[in-house]
Design a protein around this motif. Structure first.
Motif, mmCIF file in Angstrom:
data_model
loop_
_atom_site.group_PDB
_atom_site.id
_atom_site.type_symbol
_atom_site.label_atom_id
_atom_site.label_comp_id
_atom_site.label_asym_id
_atom_site.label_seq_id
_atom_site.Cartn_x
_atom_site.Cartn_y
_atom_site.Cartn_z
ATOM 1 N N ARG A 1 7.804 -1.440 10.661
ATOM 2 C CA ARG A 1 7.150 -2.487 9.865
ATOM 3 C C ARG A 1 5.647 -2.273 9.984
ATOM 4 O O ARG A 1 5.082 -2.376 11.074
ATOM 5 C CB ARG A 1 7.509 -3.878 10.377
ATOM 6 N N ARG B 1 13.522 2.522 2.252
ATOM 7 C CA ARG B 1 12.196 1.905 2.363
ATOM 8 C C ARG B 1 12.005 0.822 1.307
ATOM 9 O O ARG B 1 12.466 0.957 0.175
ATOM 10 C CB ARG B 1 11.100 2.955 2.208
ATOM 11 N N ALA C 1 8.697 -1.790 -0.015
ATOM 12 C CA ALA C 1 7.306 -2.251 0.053
ATOM 13 C C ALA C 1 7.271 -3.685 -0.473
ATOM 14 O O ALA C 1 7.847 -3.992 -1.517
ATOM 15 C CB ALA C 1 6.392 -1.358 -0.773
ATOM 16 N N ASN D 1 5.101 -2.383 4.607
ATOM 17 C CA ASN D 1 5.970 -1.252 4.331
ATOM 18 C C ASN D 1 7.060 -1.282 5.384
ATOM 19 O O ASN D 1 6.769 -1.319 6.580
ATOM 20 C CB ASN D 1 5.192 0.066 4.393
ATOM 21 N N TRP D 2 8.298 -1.302 4.925
ATOM 22 C CA TRP D 2 9.455 -1.393 5.809
ATOM 23 C C TRP D 2 10.289 -0.124 5.697
ATOM 24 O O TRP D 2 10.483 0.409 4.598
ATOM 25 C CB TRP D 2 10.358 -2.548 5.403
ATOM 26 N N GLU D 3 10.848 0.310 6.834
ATOM 27 C CA GLU D 3 11.809 1.405 6.837
ATOM 28 C C GLU D 3 13.006 0.987 7.682
ATOM 29 O O GLU D 3 12.829 0.476 8.798
ATOM 30 C CB GLU D 3 11.200 2.680 7.395
ATOM 31 N N PHE E 1 10.629 0.076 -3.937
ATOM 32 C CA PHE E 1 11.679 0.456 -2.987
ATOM 33 C C PHE E 1 12.121 1.881 -3.298
ATOM 34 O O PHE E 1 11.975 2.373 -4.425
ATOM 35 C CB PHE E 1 12.881 -0.499 -3.069
#
Length: 155
Positions: free
Chosen positions: A120, A84, A86, A108-110, A80
């Motif tokens: 995503r 973000r 992961a 992977n997230w934002e 992280f």
């Protein structure tokens, strides 16, 4: 402004909390509920499918669970930073012929400042397994707190 805590910037603890909330929502298999965690303009790459917007993401989830039956998911923090996170994950499901699969992946997230997921990016691989190889046996819904995670299961 609607917010979805925990909010960025993430700490290790808040990233783990965000991941568990996402896991719980996905294990509900309720696309409308899950959709509320994503921004209206969310962008996804899910396998080879590209999705723009919350409504399209909800539609993808509706299609997903018409073919991925008896779905159970475990997510785990990978890394992280700021807004973000992961994640690595595995889920088990069967198709309508009874063939079981374990799907492995990374996301992977934002997030926006409101805590809604704006991006995503998911890479996922499916491996056929025998029913006897299944490791996720809890009743449909939230994974019990005492159920091992991916690392404990050797996945």
């Amino acid at each position: 402004m609607h917010t979805r805590p925990p909010l960025p910037p993430f700490t290790r603890e808040s990233a783990i909390e965000k991941i568990r909330l996402a896991e719980d929502a996905w294990n509900s298999r309720d696309p409308a509920r899950i959709g509320l965690a994503y921004s209206l303009g969310t962008r996804w790459r899910n396998r080879a499918e590209f999705v723009d917007g919350r409504e399209a993401a909800v539609a993808l989830l509706e299609r997903k669970w018409t073919r991925e039956l008896d779905y159970r998911l475990i997510k785990e923090l990978w890394a992280f930073d700021g807004a973000r996170i992961a994640v690595r994950f595995a889920y088990e499901w069967r198709d309508d012929s009874g063939q079981w699969f374990r799907s492995y992946g990374n996301e992977n997230w934002e997030f926006g400042d409101d805590g809604l997921m704006a991006v995503r990016l998911a890479s996922i691989n499916d491996r056929p397994i025998a029913a006897s190889e299944r490791k996720f046996h809890w009743p449909q819904g939230r994974r019990p707190d005492d159920h091992p995670g991916l690392s404990e299961l050797g996945l």
